[in-house]
Scaffold this motif. Structure first.
Motif, mmCIF file in Angstrom:
data_model
loop_
_atom_site.group_PDB
_atom_site.id
_atom_site.type_symbol
_atom_site.label_atom_id
_atom_site.label_comp_id
_atom_site.label_asym_id
_atom_site.label_seq_id
_atom_site.Cartn_x
_atom_site.Cartn_y
_atom_site.Cartn_z
ATOM 1 N N PRO A 1 -21.012 82.424 -45.965
ATOM 2 C CA PRO A 1 -22.124 82.656 -47.255
ATOM 3 C C PRO A 1 -21.913 81.564 -48.159
ATOM 4 O O PRO A 1 -20.790 80.901 -48.427
ATOM 5 C CB PRO A 1 -21.321 84.114 -47.660
ATOM 6 N N ALA A 2 -23.157 81.330 -48.576
ATOM 7 C CA ALA A 2 -23.241 80.519 -49.740
ATOM 8 C C ALA A 2 -22.623 80.971 -51.185
ATOM 9 O O ALA A 2 -23.219 81.872 -51.634
ATOM 10 C CB ALA A 2 -24.516 80.062 -49.812
ATOM 11 N N LEU A 3 -21.426 80.598 -51.816
ATOM 12 C CA LEU A 3 -20.981 80.939 -52.929
ATOM 13 C C LEU A 3 -21.258 80.183 -54.199
ATOM 14 O O LEU A 3 -21.439 78.976 -53.781
ATOM 15 C CB LEU A 3 -19.438 80.997 -52.790
ATOM 16 N N THR A 4 -21.322 80.552 -55.120
ATOM 17 C CA THR A 4 -21.565 80.129 -56.540
ATOM 18 C C THR A 4 -20.073 79.149 -56.658
ATOM 19 O O THR A 4 -18.959 79.789 -56.881
ATOM 20 C CB THR A 4 -21.828 80.993 -57.702
ATOM 21 N N HIS A 5 -20.340 77.730 -57.035
ATOM 22 C CA HIS A 5 -19.008 76.914 -57.345
ATOM 23 C C HIS A 5 -19.262 76.365 -58.515
ATOM 24 O O HIS A 5 -20.383 76.191 -58.950
ATOM 25 C CB HIS A 5 -18.866 75.915 -56.343
ATOM 26 N N ILE A 6 -18.314 76.007 -59.407
ATOM 27 C CA ILE A 6 -18.267 75.138 -60.346
ATOM 28 C C ILE A 6 -17.495 73.693 -60.106
ATOM 29 O O ILE A 6 -16.474 73.828 -59.485
ATOM 30 C CB ILE A 6 -17.977 75.768 -61.740
ATOM 31 N N LEU A 7 -18.160 72.598 -60.571
ATOM 32 C CA LEU A 7 -17.063 71.497 -60.541
ATOM 33 C C LEU A 7 -17.304 70.810 -61.941
ATOM 34 O O LEU A 7 -18.474 70.610 -62.410
ATOM 35 C CB LEU A 7 -17.695 70.395 -59.438
#
Length: 211
Positions: free
Chosen positions: A199-205
């Motif tokens: 699944p496409a998950l929300t990420h932060i960088l």
């Protein structure tokens, strides 16, 4: 010697190693961006099996890589031997990290704050260890800002946590970093599939600085 027994998830660790063998090449590019420009002495918290190690730039003098899981730490030690910079892998957990106040120029958190028992305690340790002006670099998956997806993450978290090595997919990590007193200088949010077909998950960088 720290008691690391509660941090052992051998079934998850073996699955994680297999999964990362199939990781999307885009994940490697994100790790490259995460670490770009770092210099000096760095602590990496929750190093896993050492996926970040090949991406450390030449300006890094030493990486102290902390990993509590015995199986993942053994894999990280093998990865450290091939790293382009000096990497020292040590046992430990995020609530009690090695080093005195201001011992590091930078800290790295990579898909870690979702799993630690107490994110606030971990980030307090990061602040303690960072020199004034030192950087935190972070790459984390977080609760979706979309109401329906966020509610679904809340719903599945109890089961996900049990099968995923303690991972909480619904944490507001950006808010926790700011609440720790770290100054966020750059951050972007995006959907990402770490493994093809997942699944496409929300990420932060992003990066933050110790004032």
């Amino acid at each position: 010697m720290q008691d690391l027994s509660k941090y052992q998830h051998p079934r998850f660790a073996r699955a994680y190693e297999r999964m990362t063998e199939r990781a999307d090449p885009a994940t490697a590019a994100l790790r490259e961006r995460l670490l770009a420009g770092l210099t000096g002495r760095v602590i990496e918290i929750g190093a896993g099996n050492g996926l970040n190690f090949p991406h450390y730039p030449a300006g890094v003098r030493e990486v102290v890589a902390v990993e509590p899981d015995h199986l993942l730490r053994a894999a990280a030690e093998r990865a450290a031997a091939r790293a382009p910079v000096t990497v020292r892998v040590v046992p430990g957990h995020a609530g009690a990290l090695p080093g005195g106040p201001g011992a590091y120029d930078a800290a790295v958190l990579s898909l870690v704050l979702c799993t630690v028992p107490d994110p606030a305690a971990t980030l307090a340790e990061v602040r303690r260890l960072l020199a004034p002006g030192g950087e935190l670099r972070y790459f984390e998956h977080v609760r979706s800002p979309r109401p329906v997806r966020g509610a679904l993450q809340d719903l599945i978290t109890p089961l996900w946590r049990r099968v995923g090595g303690g991972c909480h997919p619904n944490r507001d990590t950006a808010a926790a970093i700011r609440a720790a007193g770290l100054l966020v200088e750059e951050q972007r949010s995006f959907a990402h599939r770490p493994v093809p077909g997942s699944p496409a998950l929300t990420h932060i960088l992003g990066r933050a600085r110790n004032p």
